[in-house]
Scaffold this motif. Structure first.
Motif, PDB file in Angstrom:
ATOM      1  N   GLN A  84       0.811  -1.219   0.000  1.00 20.00           N
ATOM      2  CA  GLN A  84       0.000   0.000   0.000  1.00 20.00           C
ATOM      3  C   GLN A  84       0.847   1.274   0.000  1.00 20.00           C
ATOM      4  OE1 GLN A  84      -3.252  -0.077  -0.377  1.00 20.00           O
ATOM      5  NE2 GLN A  84      -3.293  -2.319  -0.322  1.00 20.00           N
ATOM      6  N   ALA A  85       2.051   1.220   0.565  1.00 18.76           N
ATOM      7  CA  ALA A  85       2.855   2.437   0.737  1.00 18.76           C
ATOM      8  C   ALA A  85       4.233   2.327   0.126  1.00 18.76           C
ATOM      9  CB  ALA A  85       2.976   2.782   2.227  1.00 18.76           C
ATOM     10  N   ASN A  86       4.585   1.212  -0.533  1.00 17.70           N
ATOM     11  CA  ASN A  86       5.923   1.002  -1.112  1.00 17.70           C
ATOM     12  C   ASN A  86       7.024   1.130  -0.066  1.00 17.70           C
ATOM     13  OD1 ASN A  86       5.242   0.454  -3.813  1.00 17.70           O
ATOM     14  ND2 ASN A  86       4.972   2.635  -4.246  1.00 17.70           N
ATOM     15  N   ILE A  91      10.090   2.103   7.984  1.00 19.60           N
ATOM     16  CA  ILE A  91      10.518   3.394   8.535  1.00 19.60           C
ATOM     17  C   ILE A  91       9.291   4.242   8.859  1.00 19.60           C
ATOM     18  CG2 ILE A  91      11.827   5.503   8.105  1.00 19.60           C
ATOM     19  CD1 ILE A  91      13.642   3.952   6.291  1.00 19.60           C
ATOM     20  N   LYS A  92       9.224   4.699  10.111  1.00 23.02           N
ATOM     21  CA  LYS A  92       8.095   5.524  10.538  1.00 23.02           C
ATOM     22  C   LYS A  92       8.311   6.978  10.139  1.00 23.02           C
ATOM     23  CE  LYS A  92       6.902   2.436  14.361  1.00 23.02           C
ATOM     24  NZ  LYS A  92       6.739   2.277  15.816  1.00 23.02           N
ATOM     25  N   CYS A  93       7.233   7.776  10.257  1.00 22.04           N
ATOM     26  CA  CYS A  93       7.280   9.157   9.762  1.00 22.04           C
ATOM     27  C   CYS A  93       8.358   9.979  10.456  1.00 22.04           C
ATOM     28  CB  CYS A  93       5.920   9.822   9.950  1.00 22.04           C
ATOM     29  SG  CYS A  93       4.614   9.033   8.983  1.00 22.04           S
ATOM     30  N   GLY A  94       8.300  10.078  11.784  1.00 18.72           N
ATOM     31  CA  GLY A  94       9.237  10.950  12.487  1.00 18.72           C
ATOM     32  C   GLY A  94       8.860  12.413  12.287  1.00 18.72           C
ATOM     33  N   LYS A  95       9.386  13.261  13.137  1.00 19.60           N
ATOM     34  CA  LYS A  95       9.012  14.672  13.100  1.00 19.60           C
ATOM     35  C   LYS A  95       9.557  15.403  11.888  1.00 19.60           C
ATOM     36  CE  LYS A  95      12.904  15.988  16.113  1.00 19.60           C
ATOM     37  NZ  LYS A  95      13.269  16.643  17.375  1.00 19.60           N
ATOM     38  N   ILE A 100       4.570  11.714   1.826  1.00 12.37           N
ATOM     39  CA  ILE A 100       3.313  10.968   1.940  1.00 12.37           C
ATOM     40  C   ILE A 100       3.365  10.075   3.184  1.00 12.37           C
ATOM     41  CG2 ILE A 100       1.715   9.493   0.656  1.00 12.37           C
ATOM     42  CD1 ILE A 100       3.323  10.138  -1.855  1.00 12.37           C
ATOM     43  N   THR A 101       2.203   9.859   3.819  1.00  8.38           N
ATOM     44  CA  THR A 101       2.158   9.050   5.043  1.00  8.38           C
ATOM     45  C   THR A 101       1.131   7.926   4.898  1.00  8.38           C
ATOM     46  OG1 THR A 101       0.526  10.530   6.035  1.00  8.38           O
ATOM     47  CG2 THR A 101       2.845  10.986   6.493  1.00  8.38           C
ATOM     48  N   TYR A 102       1.288   6.912   5.754  1.00 15.46           N
ATOM     49  CA  TYR A 102       0.352   5.776   5.783  1.00 15.46           C
ATOM     50  C   TYR A 102       0.234   5.297   7.228  1.00 15.46           C
ATOM     51  CZ  TYR A 102      -1.845   1.314   4.597  1.00 15.46           C
ATOM     52  OH  TYR A 102      -2.705   0.265   4.503  1.00 15.46           O
ATOM     53  N   GLY A 113      10.137  -8.347  26.340  1.00 14.71           N
ATOM     54  CA  GLY A 113       9.817  -9.398  25.382  1.00 14.71           C
ATOM     55  C   GLY A 113       8.347  -9.542  25.092  1.00 14.71           C
ATOM     56  N   THR A 114       7.491  -8.728  25.699  1.00 19.24           N
ATOM     57  CA  THR A 114       6.049  -8.807  25.448  1.00 19.24           C
ATOM     58  C   THR A 114       5.694  -7.958  24.226  1.00 19.24           C
ATOM     59  OG1 THR A 114       5.669  -6.943  26.961  1.00 19.24           O
ATOM     60  CG2 THR A 114       5.545  -9.186  27.872  1.00 19.24           C
ATOM     61  N   GLN A 115       4.514  -8.220  23.644  1.00 19.43           N
ATOM     62  CA  GLN A 115       4.067  -7.507  22.459  1.00 19.43           C
ATOM     63  C   GLN A 115       2.987  -6.498  22.831  1.00 19.43           C
ATOM     64  OE1 GLN A 115       5.145  -7.874  19.263  1.00 19.43           O
ATOM     65  NE2 GLN A 115       6.662  -9.453  19.796  1.00 19.43           N
ATOM     66  N   ARG A 116       3.003  -5.348  22.150  1.00 16.23           N
ATOM     67  CA  ARG A 116       1.931  -4.374  22.314  1.00 16.23           C
ATOM     68  C   ARG A 116       1.534  -3.863  20.927  1.00 16.23           C
ATOM     69  NH1 ARG A 116       6.431  -0.987  23.422  1.00 16.23           N
ATOM     70  NH2 ARG A 116       6.419   0.897  22.116  1.00 16.23           N
ATOM     71  N   THR A 117       0.256  -3.545  20.768  1.00 15.93           N
ATOM     72  CA  THR A 117      -0.263  -3.044  19.495  1.00 15.93           C
ATOM     73  C   THR A 117      -0.483  -1.542  19.602  1.00 15.93           C
ATOM     74  OG1 THR A 117      -1.359  -5.143  19.039  1.00 15.93           O
ATOM     75  CG2 THR A 117      -2.100  -3.224  17.798  1.00 15.93           C
ATOM     76  N   GLU A 118      -0.044  -0.812  18.589  1.00 13.70           N
ATOM     77  CA  GLU A 118      -0.244   0.629  18.590  1.00 13.70           C
ATOM     78  C   GLU A 118      -0.425   1.115  17.161  1.00 13.70           C
ATOM     79  OE1 GLU A 118       4.268   2.416  18.479  1.00 13.70           O
ATOM     80  OE2 GLU A 118       3.425   1.925  20.457  1.00 13.70           O
ATOM     81  N   MET A 119      -1.181   2.218  16.999  1.00 16.84           N
ATOM     82  CA  MET A 119      -1.357   2.844  15.692  1.00 16.84           C
ATOM     83  C   MET A 119      -0.153   3.739  15.425  1.00 16.84           C
ATOM     84  SD  MET A 119      -3.132   3.329  12.938  1.00 16.84           S
ATOM     85  CE  MET A 119      -4.757   2.654  13.326  1.00 16.84           C
ATOM     86  N   ALA A 120       0.489   3.570  14.264  1.00 11.13           N
ATOM     87  CA  ALA A 120       1.715   4.315  13.970  1.00 11.13           C
ATOM     88  C   ALA A 120       1.641   4.909  12.568  1.00 11.13           C
ATOM     89  CB  ALA A 120       2.936   3.405  14.089  1.00 11.13           C
ATOM     90  N   CYS A 121       2.377   5.991  12.393  1.00 11.37           N
ATOM     91  CA  CYS A 121       2.484   6.685  11.101  1.00 11.37           C
ATOM     92  C   CYS A 121       3.751   6.205  10.393  1.00 11.37           C
ATOM     93  CB  CYS A 121       2.530   8.197  11.307  1.00 11.37           C
ATOM     94  SG  CYS A 121       2.831   9.148   9.799  1.00 11.37           S
ATOM     95  N   PHE A 122       3.604   5.728   9.180  1.00 11.57           N
ATOM     96  CA  PHE A 122       4.737   5.243   8.395  1.00 11.57           C
ATOM     97  C   PHE A 122       4.922   6.113   7.150  1.00 11.57           C
ATOM     98  CE2 PHE A 122       3.456   1.610  10.880  1.00 11.57           C
ATOM     99  CZ  PHE A 122       4.665   1.008  11.219  1.00 11.57           C
ATOM    100  N   ARG A 123       6.162   6.147   6.668  1.00  9.53           N
ATOM    101  CA  ARG A 123       6.452   6.874   5.436  1.00  9.53           C
ATOM    102  C   ARG A 123       5.908   6.095   4.234  1.00  9.53           C
ATOM    103  NH1 ARG A 123      12.635   9.262   6.237  1.00  9.53           N
ATOM    104  NH2 ARG A 123      12.277  10.110   8.330  1.00  9.53           N
ATOM    105  N   ALA A 124       5.423   6.817   3.230  1.00 11.55           N
ATOM    106  CA  ALA A 124       4.944   6.203   1.986  1.00 11.55           C
ATOM    107  C   ALA A 124       5.728   6.797   0.821  1.00 11.55           C
ATOM    108  CB  ALA A 124       3.444   6.447   1.811  1.00 11.55           C
ATOM    109  N   TYR A 125       5.872   6.022  -0.243  1.00 20.98           N
ATOM    110  CA  TYR A 125       6.734   6.422  -1.361  1.00 20.98           C
ATOM    111  C   TYR A 125       6.023   6.204  -2.692  1.00 20.98           C
ATOM    112  CZ  TYR A 125      10.106   5.739   2.420  1.00 20.98           C
ATOM    113  OH  TYR A 125      10.767   5.766   3.607  1.00 20.98           O
TER     114      TYR A 125
END
Length: 477
Positions: A84-86, A91-95, A100-102, A113-125
């Protein structure tokens, strides 16, 4: 690149457990699943090996590391983020990201070692190639990875462990997973590959020849693609010609210092001289073909409904945005490099801004490196600083790559740094402008002066500077 050697065969690679999964007690894959994984890996390597090697030659990051990260992070290019974002490197967006973002949910591993789920902003190309190039730029511009580049070490184990220590990923087993991928698919062998230039054959040249009667019937994108291929081929040929000339000059110098001539050295000189003559003929033929296709392109551009986005002389896309839009507060102010600034809106003058913010016009000129009268030629939406610009750029992102339409002045306004500091750190005299695709250092002093706009980097003479043909002037060693 046009003349790229064949880098990968079509044979099946050795099978092994799935690379992106953690260690488990599940039974081994059946033969069909192993073959399916190998086919996915082969397809991925075949698609992106060339760009991985190009990035290795540009930055020093081993191609095996880049490929392994891409395969691991994107699940052979089949993950949601890749499709969807190539984005093949997670790599996340960062300040500092303004592209483009996804947004998507992601699993992050805690220190326990535990897992957590979070909504994150990623770079798109726009393309996967852009993702690979940004991966290089991302590592090169971050302080945690500087020790990796400074070590000049091509050992993939060293890089895998260094990436984990620099917290590239939260997975505690990230380094071991990278090493497993590299060894499973024998990726380390590509760290020794060098894409060498080869003279184009007559068959290659015939493929690029232009027939005006046929080309006028082709669509504009096809003609533009042919022009781009010819330009790339011509650049490679010219670069190779300079390499041969440098070799020939060095060999002649060595002969002058020798008391007796060495037959083997003379043989090498004759070979280089012959190759140089052949190269001149190739360049002349490519130039003729390029001129023919460029002429057809200029004719077709006049009929193109999107012609306003292209320069009819060069065929290059015009620079539409130099200064990105900023969010202003109620007083019409935003902060850049911790300095108060505003935007030169359409129909406004520098004097209007001085009155609006209760500043003297001469002070406003001084803050923005302007002499009397120069404010009449400012570019649209130019940033105007309401206090003195800085000597440094906060949160340094690495060097700035010069785009079409930019100048030393617009770069200093874009980052909020004094123009005199920018000239000094890049070894430029006042008024000199760098060529497009050269690098301008913001906080560090460069080793080499960048190529200048309007200069011919391919002409070699006694007083010709040593320049980088494909950008990167001022690059740190």
């Amino acid at each position: 690149m046009i003349f790229r050697p064949l880098l990968l065969g079509l044979g099946l690679l050795c099978a092994a457990p799935q690379l992106s999964a953690a260690e488990s007690s599940d039974p081994p894959f059946c033969l069909e699943q192993q073959e399916e994984e190998n086919l996915k890996a082969q397809a991925y390597i075949r698609s992106y090996l060339a760009i991985a090697i190009e990035e290795m030659n540009r930055s020093g990051i081993p191609a095996s590391i880049t490929l392994a990260q891409g395969m691991l992070e994107s699940n052979y290019g089949r993950s949601e983020l890749a499709r969807q974002a190539n984005n093949h490197f997670g790599i996340k967006c960062g300040k500092d990201w303004s592209g483009i973002t996804y947004y998507k949910n992601t699993q992050e591993q805690t220190a326990y070692g535990t897992q957590r789920t979070e909504m994150a902003c990623f770079r798109a190309y726009e393309s996967v190639e852009d993702s690979y190039k940004d991966h290089t730029n991302f590592l090169y511009s971050r302080k945690p990875y500087r020790t990796l580049f400074a070590a000049r070490n091509m050992d993939y184990r060293f890089w895998a462990k260094g990436l984990k220590e620099a917290n590239y990923a939260t997975d505690v087993n990230y380094a071991n997973k990278l090493i497993d991928v590299i060894e499973k698919f024998d990726l380390a062998k590509y760290d020794r590959v060098s894409t060498q230039y080869q003279l184009p054959s007559n068959t290659d040249l015939n493929a690029y020849r232009a027939d005006p009667n046929l080309d006028m019937g082709e669509d504009l994108s096809t003609v533009r693609n042919r022009v781009e291929r010819l330009e790339n081929s011509l650049q490679q040929a010219l670069a190779h010609q300079i390499e041969l000339q440098v070799q020939l000059k060095e060999m002649n110098r060595q002969i002058g210092q020798m008391a007796k001539r060495d037959d083997r050295l003379n043989g090498k000189i004759n070979y280089v001289g012959t190759a140089l003559e052949e190269q001149k003929e190739v360049i002349e033929e490519l130039q003729i073909e390029l001129n023919t296709v460029s002429s057809i392109q200029r004719q077709m551009l006049t009929l193109d409904p999107f012609r306003d986005y292209f320069d009819p002389e060069t065929g290059l896309k015009k620079q539409l945005v130099i200064f990105p839009t900023q969010h202003h507060n109620q007083k019409g102010i935003f902060y850049k490099n911790s300095r108060r600034a505003t935007t030169l809106r359409e129909g406004m003058t520098l004097d209007d801004i001085a009155q609006e913010h209760q500043l003297e016009l001469k002070s406003l000129r001084r803050y923005n490196d302007l002499s009397m009268g120069e404010e009449d030629n400012l570019p649209p939406n130019c940033y105007i600083y309401l206090e003195a610009k800085g000597n440094m750029v906060e949160d340094e992102k690495g060097p700035h790559k010069v785009n079409e339409g930019e100048s030393m002045y617009t770069i200093s306004q874009l980052y909020g740094i004094k123009l005199s500091k920018l000239y000094k750190r890049n070894r430029l005299e006042e008024g000199e402008e760098p060529a497009v695709n050269e690098f301008i250092f913001l906080n560090e002093t460069c080793d080499n002066k960048p190529a200048l706009r309007g200069a011919n980097p391919y002409q070699v003479g006694e007083n010709q500077p040593n320049v980088d043909l494909f950008g990167g002037g001022g690059a740190k060693k």
